[in-house]
Design a protein around this motif. Structure first.
Motif, PDB file in Angstrom:
ATOM      1  N   SER A 150       3.301  17.277   2.143  1.00  0.00           N
ATOM      2  CA  SER A 150       3.081  15.835   2.204  1.00  0.00           C
ATOM      3  C   SER A 150       3.976  15.066   1.248  1.00  0.00           C
ATOM      4  N   ILE A 151       4.153  13.797   1.564  1.00  0.00           N
ATOM      5  CA  ILE A 151       4.823  12.872   0.658  1.00  0.00           C
ATOM      6  C   ILE A 151       4.119  11.527   0.763  1.00  0.00           C
ATOM      7  N   VAL A 152       4.079  10.808  -0.341  1.00  0.00           N
ATOM      8  CA  VAL A 152       3.437   9.500  -0.395  1.00  0.00           C
ATOM      9  C   VAL A 152       4.488   8.462  -0.783  1.00  0.00           C
ATOM     10  N   ILE A 153       4.620   7.442   0.032  1.00  0.00           N
ATOM     11  CA  ILE A 153       5.645   6.403  -0.209  1.00  0.00           C
ATOM     12  C   ILE A 153       4.965   5.034  -0.313  1.00  0.00           C
ATOM     13  N   PRO A 154       5.108   4.361  -1.453  1.00  0.00           N
ATOM     14  CA  PRO A 154       4.541   3.011  -1.554  1.00  0.00           C
ATOM     15  C   PRO A 154       5.304   2.039  -0.640  1.00  0.00           C
ATOM     16  N   PHE A 155       4.603   1.019  -0.156  1.00  0.00           N
ATOM     17  CA  PHE A 155       5.311  -0.085   0.508  1.00  0.00           C
ATOM     18  C   PHE A 155       4.864  -1.398  -0.119  1.00  0.00           C
ATOM     19  N   GLU A 156       5.806  -2.343  -0.094  1.00  0.00           N
ATOM     20  CA  GLU A 156       5.572  -3.638  -0.728  1.00  0.00           C
ATOM     21  C   GLU A 156       6.198  -4.697   0.168  1.00  0.00           C
TER      22      GLU A 156
ATOM     23  N   GLY B  60       0.815  -1.214   0.000  1.00  0.00           N
ATOM     24  CA  GLY B  60       0.000   0.000   0.000  1.00  0.00           C
ATOM     25  C   GLY B  60       0.842   1.254   0.000  1.00  0.00           C
ATOM     26  N   ILE B  61       0.247   2.330   0.534  1.00  0.00           N
ATOM     27  CA  ILE B  61       0.957   3.612   0.614  1.00  0.00           C
ATOM     28  C   ILE B  61       0.982   4.130   2.046  1.00  0.00           C
TER      29      ILE B  61
ATOM     30  N   ILE C 137      -4.165  -3.662  -5.043  1.00  0.00           N
ATOM     31  CA  ILE C 137      -2.902  -2.926  -5.121  1.00  0.00           C
ATOM     32  C   ILE C 137      -1.894  -3.726  -5.946  1.00  0.00           C
TER      33      ILE C 137
ATOM     34  N   SER D  12       8.176  11.700  -5.350  1.00  0.00           N
ATOM     35  CA  SER D  12       6.947  11.003  -5.736  1.00  0.00           C
ATOM     36  C   SER D  12       5.893  11.930  -6.303  1.00  0.00           C
TER      37      SER D  12
ATOM     38  N   THR E  87      12.296  13.788   1.046  1.00  0.00           N
ATOM     39  CA  THR E  87      13.302  12.763   1.319  1.00  0.00           C
ATOM     40  C   THR E  87      14.682  13.333   1.023  1.00  0.00           C
TER      41      THR E  87
ATOM     42  N   VAL F  17       9.494   1.469  -0.164  1.00  0.00           N
ATOM     43  CA  VAL F  17      10.397   1.300  -1.313  1.00  0.00           C
ATOM     44  C   VAL F  17      11.469   2.394  -1.361  1.00  0.00           C
ATOM     45  N   LEU F  18      11.960   2.808  -0.207  1.00  0.00           N
ATOM     46  CA  LEU F  18      13.004   3.835  -0.150  1.00  0.00           C
ATOM     47  C   LEU F  18      14.339   3.280  -0.621  1.00  0.00           C
TER      48      LEU F  18
ATOM     49  N   PHE G  32       7.117   6.670  -7.673  1.00  0.00           N
ATOM     50  CA  PHE G  32       8.129   6.995  -6.649  1.00  0.00           C
ATOM     51  C   PHE G  32       9.494   6.548  -7.142  1.00  0.00           C
TER      52      PHE G  32
ATOM     53  N   THR H 235       2.072  -3.421  -7.431  1.00  0.00           N
ATOM     54  CA  THR H 235       3.318  -2.663  -7.343  1.00  0.00           C
ATOM     55  C   THR H 235       4.302  -3.215  -8.367  1.00  0.00           C
TER      56      THR H 235
ATOM     57  N   MET I 289      -3.372   1.599  -7.108  1.00  0.00           N
ATOM     58  CA  MET I 289      -4.286   1.249  -6.014  1.00  0.00           C
ATOM     59  C   MET I 289      -5.682   1.689  -6.421  1.00  0.00           C
TER      60      MET I 289
ATOM     61  N   GLN J 140       2.934   2.179  -8.423  1.00  0.00           N
ATOM     62  CA  GLN J 140       1.966   1.408  -7.654  1.00  0.00           C
ATOM     63  C   GLN J 140       0.546   1.871  -7.997  1.00  0.00           C
TER      64      GLN J 140
ATOM     65  N   THR K   6       1.153   7.849   3.685  1.00  0.00           N
ATOM     66  CA  THR K   6       1.117   9.294   3.453  1.00  0.00           C
ATOM     67  C   THR K   6       1.629   9.991   4.700  1.00  0.00           C
TER      68      THR K   6
ATOM     69  N   VAL L  99      -1.651  15.306  -1.628  1.00  0.00           N
ATOM     70  CA  VAL L  99      -2.447  14.256  -0.988  1.00  0.00           C
ATOM     71  C   VAL L  99      -2.641  14.632   0.479  1.00  0.00           C
TER      72      VAL L  99
ATOM     73  N   THR M 141      13.248   5.580  -6.284  1.00  0.00           N
ATOM     74  CA  THR M 141      14.155   5.234  -5.193  1.00  0.00           C
ATOM     75  C   THR M 141      15.504   5.901  -5.466  1.00  0.00           C
TER      76      THR M 141
END
Lengths: 138, 138, 138
Positions: A99-105, A36-37, C2, C99, A51, A110-111, C41, C4, C136, C134, A39, B101, C43
């Motif tokens: 704000s910043i939005v970062i996906p995660f998996e 997901g993400i 979702i 992002s 970042t 995913v930095l 996004f 990715t 969603m 990603q 925020t 966002v 990396t």
């Protein structure tokens, strides 16, 4: 599923760069969501989120960059409205973004290896800040 | 659940700063969703979206900041391509970004008390703008 | 739902502006989702993502804009830490942001007709980049 948490931080102002990566990772781990993400959103209009590779040299460099982009020493109409002298802080914050939005998996953001999430407080005095970390995923 | 709505606005261009917070709040209320994110995205490549304390002084200050960052009076290669003279508008828009966002919790966006959502139209003439407000949540 | 995916790209660095719109559209189409958001996004901490009208003039103009905002030729404390000479690349990347979030509706991103998604690689050498896309939605 959506989990919304607040991080409370004390900051020093004057372009204080605070590494909040670990805080965000903690909220993500608590959510137990896989994909997901996240925020990250700072409430208030004199701080921003981005970042950066968090090391002392770049912390100095980003302060100098913002001093070139929106210098502290020039005249701001905002200062005549409120007299709080932080017109430059507002402008820097609006340029950087709240704000910043970062996906995660697979439970992990995913930095890049050296890419950290930072709050930058541009205000002209120490502040108590609320940063919202919202995890949305499945 | 996902609801996507369009806001249509007339803008004046030349760094016109339009407070769209109430429009976004209205779309959020109509969605009847409790927790999630609102994505605000401006279609077109000469406008951007951010947050600011919306008061006349800062509206002046942000115009002056963009004039320093990407001055109107210098030469832009874009102007030789199309001859529409708005190279500075495109550059300002790409720097600011087309989207923001904002998380919401318990039916309310997590904005600070003085933190408003604004569309900034950088074009060199009045425009009709479409701003997409998408509410995603549960 | 979702999905990715990673896009792998070779970039030239030095403010290389790469149009990734078609890559993102391809991932969206593969997802078969109708409404939602795409989060793009990058990396790493020396590249960023934004939207622009992708034409040769503006590609030149954005390079010149970043040279004004965070010049290559000035002193950066980061360069004393690591000696890799890319302090300006890091600062430009943090200012632009890693992002962007784009809503889609009825299987299509809500981009303007001339509005493309670009990766900008600010590093001082060619790089292999991973861009996370990603999707969603529902």
């Amino acid at each position: 599923m959506i989990i919304t948490e607040n991080i409370s931080l004390k900051t020093n102002g004057e372009c204080d760069v605070v590494n909040i990566t670990h805080h965000v990772e903690t909220e993500l781990a608590k959510s137990n969501l896989k994909n997901g993400i996240v925020t990250v959103f700072v409430t208030g209009s004199t701080a921003g989120v981005t970042t950066i590779e968090y090391e002392a040299g770049l912390v100095t460099d980003i302060k100098e960059a913002f001093e070139r982009i929106a210098p502290k020493g020039i005249s701001y109409a905002h200062n005549e409205t409120w007299g709080d002298g932080n017109g430059y802080s507002h402008i820097r914050a609006s340029l950087l973004g709240a704000s910043i939005v970062i996906p995660f998996e697979n439970f992990k953001m995913v930095l890049g290896m050296w890419q950290q999430i930072v709050l930058i407080d541009f205000d002209n005095r120490p502040r108590n800040r609320e940063v919202v970390v919202q995890v949305m995923g499945e």
